[in-house]
Motif scaffolding. Sequence first.
Motif, mmCIF file in Angstrom:
data_model
loop_
_atom_site.group_PDB
_atom_site.id
_atom_site.type_symbol
_atom_site.label_atom_id
_atom_site.label_comp_id
_atom_site.label_asym_id
_atom_site.label_seq_id
_atom_site.Cartn_x
_atom_site.Cartn_y
_atom_site.Cartn_z
ATOM 1 N N PHE A 388 0.825 -1.208 0.000
ATOM 2 C CA PHE A 388 0.000 0.000 0.000
ATOM 3 C C PHE A 388 0.858 1.257 0.000
ATOM 4 O O PHE A 388 0.435 2.318 -0.466
ATOM 5 C CB PHE A 388 -0.956 -0.010 1.198
ATOM 6 C CG PHE A 388 -0.292 0.115 2.540
ATOM 7 C CD1 PHE A 388 -0.034 1.358 3.099
ATOM 8 C CD2 PHE A 388 0.073 -1.022 3.259
ATOM 9 C CE1 PHE A 388 0.571 1.478 4.340
ATOM 10 C CE2 PHE A 388 0.674 -0.919 4.494
ATOM 11 C CZ PHE A 388 0.932 0.331 5.045
ATOM 12 N N THR A 406 -10.742 8.588 -0.814
ATOM 13 C CA THR A 406 -11.288 7.384 -1.442
ATOM 14 C C THR A 406 -10.799 7.218 -2.869
ATOM 15 O O THR A 406 -10.653 6.086 -3.348
ATOM 16 C CB THR A 406 -12.825 7.380 -1.393
ATOM 17 O OG1 THR A 406 -13.329 8.564 -2.020
ATOM 18 C CG2 THR A 406 -13.329 7.315 0.037
ATOM 19 N N LEU A 409 -7.553 5.606 -2.476
ATOM 20 C CA LEU A 409 -7.786 4.201 -2.111
ATOM 21 C C LEU A 409 -8.174 3.371 -3.320
ATOM 22 O O LEU A 409 -7.771 2.192 -3.427
ATOM 23 C CB LEU A 409 -8.882 4.124 -1.048
ATOM 24 C CG LEU A 409 -9.297 2.721 -0.601
ATOM 25 C CD1 LEU A 409 -8.138 2.029 0.136
ATOM 26 C CD2 LEU A 409 -10.538 2.777 0.286
ATOM 27 N N LEU A 533 -16.680 0.519 4.453
ATOM 28 C CA LEU A 533 -16.147 1.858 4.207
ATOM 29 C C LEU A 533 -17.315 2.830 4.190
ATOM 30 O O LEU A 533 -18.147 2.810 3.280
ATOM 31 C CB LEU A 533 -15.390 1.897 2.884
ATOM 32 C CG LEU A 533 -14.891 3.269 2.434
ATOM 33 C CD1 LEU A 533 -13.889 3.851 3.432
ATOM 34 C CD2 LEU A 533 -14.271 3.189 1.046
ATOM 35 N N ALA A 573 -5.572 10.661 3.240
ATOM 36 C CA ALA A 573 -5.487 9.594 2.247
ATOM 37 C C ALA A 573 -4.416 8.565 2.603
ATOM 38 O O ALA A 573 -4.628 7.354 2.431
ATOM 39 C CB ALA A 573 -5.197 10.197 0.869
ATOM 40 N N LEU A 576 -5.644 6.392 5.321
ATOM 41 C CA LEU A 576 -6.674 5.487 4.809
ATOM 42 C C LEU A 576 -6.043 4.279 4.123
ATOM 43 O O LEU A 576 -6.513 3.148 4.285
ATOM 44 C CB LEU A 576 -7.595 6.226 3.845
ATOM 45 C CG LEU A 576 -8.677 5.369 3.163
ATOM 46 C CD1 LEU A 576 -9.570 4.681 4.181
ATOM 47 C CD2 LEU A 576 -9.505 6.223 2.201
ATOM 48 N N LEU A 577 -4.995 4.486 3.354
ATOM 49 C CA LEU A 577 -4.312 3.356 2.712
ATOM 50 C C LEU A 577 -3.791 2.374 3.754
ATOM 51 O O LEU A 577 -3.944 1.156 3.608
ATOM 52 C CB LEU A 577 -3.146 3.870 1.863
ATOM 53 C CG LEU A 577 -3.502 4.545 0.543
ATOM 54 C CD1 LEU A 577 -2.266 5.231 -0.032
ATOM 55 C CD2 LEU A 577 -4.065 3.538 -0.461
ATOM 56 N N ALA A 580 -6.816 0.571 5.427
ATOM 57 C CA ALA A 580 -7.492 -0.359 4.519
ATOM 58 C C ALA A 580 -6.678 -1.636 4.349
ATOM 59 O O ALA A 580 -7.233 -2.750 4.363
ATOM 60 C CB ALA A 580 -7.732 0.303 3.170
ATOM 61 N N SER A 581 -5.374 -1.514 4.181
ATOM 62 C CA SER A 581 -4.530 -2.696 4.033
ATOM 63 C C SER A 581 -4.593 -3.570 5.277
ATOM 64 O O SER A 581 -4.695 -4.799 5.199
ATOM 65 C CB SER A 581 -3.086 -2.280 3.754
ATOM 66 O OG SER A 581 -2.259 -3.412 3.593
#
Length: 800
Positions: A388, A406, A409, A533, A573, A576-577, A580-581
């Motif tokens: 990521f 997003t 992402l 999300l 951002a 968020l990466l 999310a990972s």
Amino acid sequence: MTTLASPSTPEAASPALAPDELRRMNAYWRACNYLAAGMIYLRANPLLRAPLKPDHIKRRLLGHWGSDPGQSFTWIHLNRLIKKYDLDMIYIAGPGHGAPATLANSYLEGHYSEVYPAMSQDEEGLRKFFRQFSFPGGIGSHCTPETPGSIHEGGELGYSLSHGYGAAFDNPDLIVAVMIGDGESETGPMATSWHSNKFLNPVRDGAVLPILHLNGYKIANPTIYARIPQEELESLLRGYGYTPHFVVGDDPMTMHQLMAATLEKCVLEIRDIQKNARSTGKADRPKWPMVVLRSPKGWTGPKEVDGHKVEGFWRAHQVPVLDPVTNPGHLKIVEAWMRSYKPEELFDDAGKLRAELQELAPKGERRISANPHANGGLLRKPLDLPKFEDYAVKIKGPAGIYESPTAVLATFLSDVMRRNMKNFRVFGPDETASNKLDGIYAASKKTWLEEYLPEDADGGELALDGRVMEMLSEHTLEGWFEGYVLTGRHGLFSTYEAFVHVIDSMFNQHAKWLEKSKKEIRWRAPVSSINLLITSLVWRQDHNGFTHQDPGFLDIVTNKSADVVRIYLPPDANCLLSVASHCLCATDYVNVIVADKQPHLVYLDMDAAVDHCTKGIGTWDWASTDEGTEPDVVMACAGDIATMESVAAVAILKEKFPDLKIRFVNVVDLFRLMPEREHPHGHSDRDFDSLFTKDKPVIFNFHGYPALIHKLTYKRTNHDNFHVRGYKEKGNINTPLELAILNQVDRFNLCIDVIDRVPKLEATAAHVKDWLKDQIIDSIAYAHAEGIDKEEIRNWVWTK
């Protein structure tokens, strides 16, 4: 009830079952029904080898009988086809409280005793098996996680069919038989889930065989589907895109022949559909078969009790005979009923199902109760994830550029999709593009097996082999997602914040399933997490207004144990990466990620973002002025808008009060606010010293409702000095800053709060406070005059 063969059902004149097979299948069914009744009534004398006495009966009778005979009837016929065609099949029990049928079959197949050795295949094991059902310290009347072969609890009705389709996606060899209760059929989620057949690709997916069980009644009322003409029901089901086959009647031997022929016809239709699609590569939408089984409620139970109709009526739904302990006449009815199954013919001297009947069940993992798809963690393979960090937004300094979190992402998810084209899907209700996730379409488009129009080629992003699942039903999407992960796969669901509430109760059911599975059931292997999300957030509903402003899903989530739920509020951002990972690798959680789709400031480079998200809470030195000394005030925040307004407030305070010592804290993992002793993973209190400094005011700017922060921190040191700002149900059609001002989470109100809370400022900051109030008035006036916020607000960046 008259036994009928509809035009779409094979005639009984050509028997599907030879006489001996028919005899043995009916005996197996009797055994299932005996066990289902025994679970409701017996705590002793499990094989009725002595006259039934009140002491043999449970003191409190709980359970549901009505749907069990029809479910076991179906299960036995599925077993026949599993053996004949070597089918890979699981079964989902949709009727409420239908566990006795599933439990009985699991026990007779032997798998229940393998999982729970105390419930052995003998008289004593059967006694324990009966006694535990709906008994303190035992098991419930639904197909709970403790039930082998189940991926569907059934506590709330309406989700069986969507779970079934979720299980079938990307499972080309699997057939999912879904028993749908006719009461369940009246629910909204079931009504939308019938359309799932339009997303099932016969080339790459498995099959779902819906079996609509019309036994006519709910708890105390007739069911709608059972009281409309068969012609009307058939038209309805054909309109949904199915080919319905009707099995109607009440005579067991005739019904066995009808059911055997009908189910075999359906299985062969499924195989033909798949063979044609896979040989040609054409995934045109077929008219998948389904079965409508119309049989009596409480089939084979007492016909009547005290002159009141029971079998074939709503009185058979739960406990057909209520007081056998105190009513000798009713005790005789229960005994006669249970003896009518002739247990002495079904079980050997040790109390085990006779060998000639055991032979009817499949072996090993082909048993429905032992199929590994119903314990999907056994089949789960970790995602092949790209790094990521390679998708990071490059920055020269904090809060200097804007990016849509997003959208960033989406580039990462696109490559996740490319690397995992058989076990990863993205779900969303017609909002993938709206939520700025349309970058995913570079890897895979939206699944669509319906009619195509020429104009669809111009931005429609539709494809027969698409892996983005869009349908305007959050219920169906969540059901698909749950079925998908419970059978071993991975995914992500994005949706608008205000309307994630549509799945409140589905989230609740799944979280409870996970908690039982994770804490108490060692034989269930971990499954991939449900990753939600939440975007299109409360603070950026510039045109949707008040109806789209509700961050309350977070309050619902925090009612669950932190063992199985997590809430992440990445501020930008890059964070968020990282989040999310992490979530895509996690198992046995519901991960709720709150991240806006609109452009936001990027505060941290990737290394700092990873460090920050790993800790879950941290001090941002670049936005602090305390330089490691005791602060005058702690400025804390969680959420993207809350973070931006807090950072902007610090910039104002630095300019107006150069000597003010501010410690700036950002929270990513909301559950990290809990005291260490209450957090399941524990944590070092040193990570929290900056936020819970004794006797210092903490101004906490929060994305959601303020009470949630107080709920999480009420046992923490310094809680009395926590002053939380958040959404207060104030808003309409507003600019972002105007909405923030109305709810007092904006930079100007935050500065006023600091002035009011820090003693050394109260006497000297009156002129600054007046200036801040003027800024509020001017900002609202500008928004109402121009329709947007001032440029210095819209393009504000951090400067040293």
